[in-house]
Scaffold this motif. Structure first.
Motif, mmCIF file in Angstrom:
data_model
loop_
_atom_site.group_PDB
_atom_site.id
_atom_site.type_symbol
_atom_site.label_atom_id
_atom_site.label_comp_id
_atom_site.label_asym_id
_atom_site.label_seq_id
_atom_site.Cartn_x
_atom_site.Cartn_y
_atom_site.Cartn_z
ATOM 1 N N VAL A 83 4.807 -4.582 -1.506
ATOM 2 C CA VAL A 83 6.078 -4.902 -1.336
ATOM 3 C C VAL A 83 6.162 -5.796 0.452
ATOM 4 N N ILE A 111 8.886 -7.547 -4.933
ATOM 5 C CA ILE A 111 7.928 -5.889 -5.405
ATOM 6 C C ILE A 111 6.937 -6.742 -6.751
ATOM 7 N N ALA A 164 7.797 -5.529 -12.929
ATOM 8 C CA ALA A 164 9.113 -5.360 -11.688
ATOM 9 C C ALA A 164 9.193 -6.696 -12.207
ATOM 10 N N HIS A 177 15.051 -7.526 -7.053
ATOM 11 C CA HIS A 177 13.821 -7.219 -7.797
ATOM 12 C C HIS A 177 13.963 -5.329 -7.993
ATOM 13 N N ASN A 188 2.958 -1.448 0.462
ATOM 14 C CA ASN A 188 3.155 -0.541 -0.757
ATOM 15 C C ASN A 188 3.764 0.289 -1.378
ATOM 16 N N VAL A 189 4.158 0.315 -2.476
ATOM 17 C CA VAL A 189 5.335 1.055 -3.179
ATOM 18 C C VAL A 189 4.821 2.870 -2.099
ATOM 19 N N ARG A 199 9.080 -6.419 1.950
ATOM 20 C CA ARG A 199 10.546 -6.493 2.604
ATOM 21 C C ARG A 199 11.133 -7.171 3.328
#
Ligand SMILES: [Zn+2]
Length: 205
Positions: free
Chosen positions: A72, A160, A165, A59, A101-102, A74
């Motif tokens: 996000v 993401i 994305a 991604h 999140n980012v 992960r």
């Protein structure tokens, strides 16, 4: 759901807290977040697993001040990188899985640079590199720069969530070179070993 368990690191009886939560991530599905924290020795581990089975994927998102709120996911099994900042985090016993999140991902890396700073307090060159990385990350939050966030997950447990994305399947080559969450594999091997011992015992009876 909270549960008291024995700490896997310091062994304190019923002293560590194990938590499990389910979250629904739009455009991705249900994920299970798990964490273990031990107030006695400071051990902390978290991970996230997707309920649905997804294909191995890479991604990519150009991150800037406009998408700091994009979710996000992960998983511990994925490799996270921001090449422009010289950052690459591979799966390992100390890597954590999370839903964020980012902005949260960038902030995690900024705190990592603070921890690294304490480790390399004698080495001038490393300190300069760490400072450059930190300032670059801060400049993304300030809207002065953009960079590429890449998450590669051989188990398809990461995502993401942003319309811009890009998600592409991992190539055979990438799958071969990517590290995986070996703590999970170790766990499986352990179960296999236990089963082997049990089978042997059954035979002897
Ligand atoms: Zn402990």
């Amino acid at each position: 759901m909270d549960m008291k368990i024995d700490c896997p690191v310091c062994g304190v009886k019923n002293g560590a807290i194990s938590k499990m939560d389910t979250t629904n991530i739009p455009y991705f599905g249900e994920v299970i977040e798990t964490s273990i924290t031990c107030p006695h020795c400071g051990f902390k581990h978290s991970d996230v697993m997707s309920v649905e089975k997804n294909d191995p994927a890479k991604h990519t998102l150009t991150i800037n001040k406009d998408n700091l709120n994009s979710r996000v996911v992960r998983s511990q099994t994925s490799t996270v990188s921001i090449p422009e900042a010289g950052i690459k985090v591979e799966p390992g016993p100390k890597s954590q899985g999370y839903v964020s999140n980012v902005e949260g991902v960038i902030e995690r890396f900024i705190s990592a640079t603070h921890r690294a700073h304490a480790l390399y307090n004698e080495d001038e060159e490393s300190l300069n590199n760490i400072k450059t990385t930190r300032e670059f990350l801060e400049s993304i939050l300030d809207g002065k720069n953009e960079a590429t966030l890449i998450i590669e997950d051989p188990y398809g447990q990461s995502k993401i969530v942003d319309l811009k994305a890009e998600s592409v399947p991992l190539t055979e080559e990438e799958l071969k070179t990517l590290k995986t969450g070996f703590t999970i594999l170790d766990q499986e091997d352990l179960e296999k070993e236990k089963q082997k011992v049990k089978d042997e015992e059954d035979k002897e009876e």
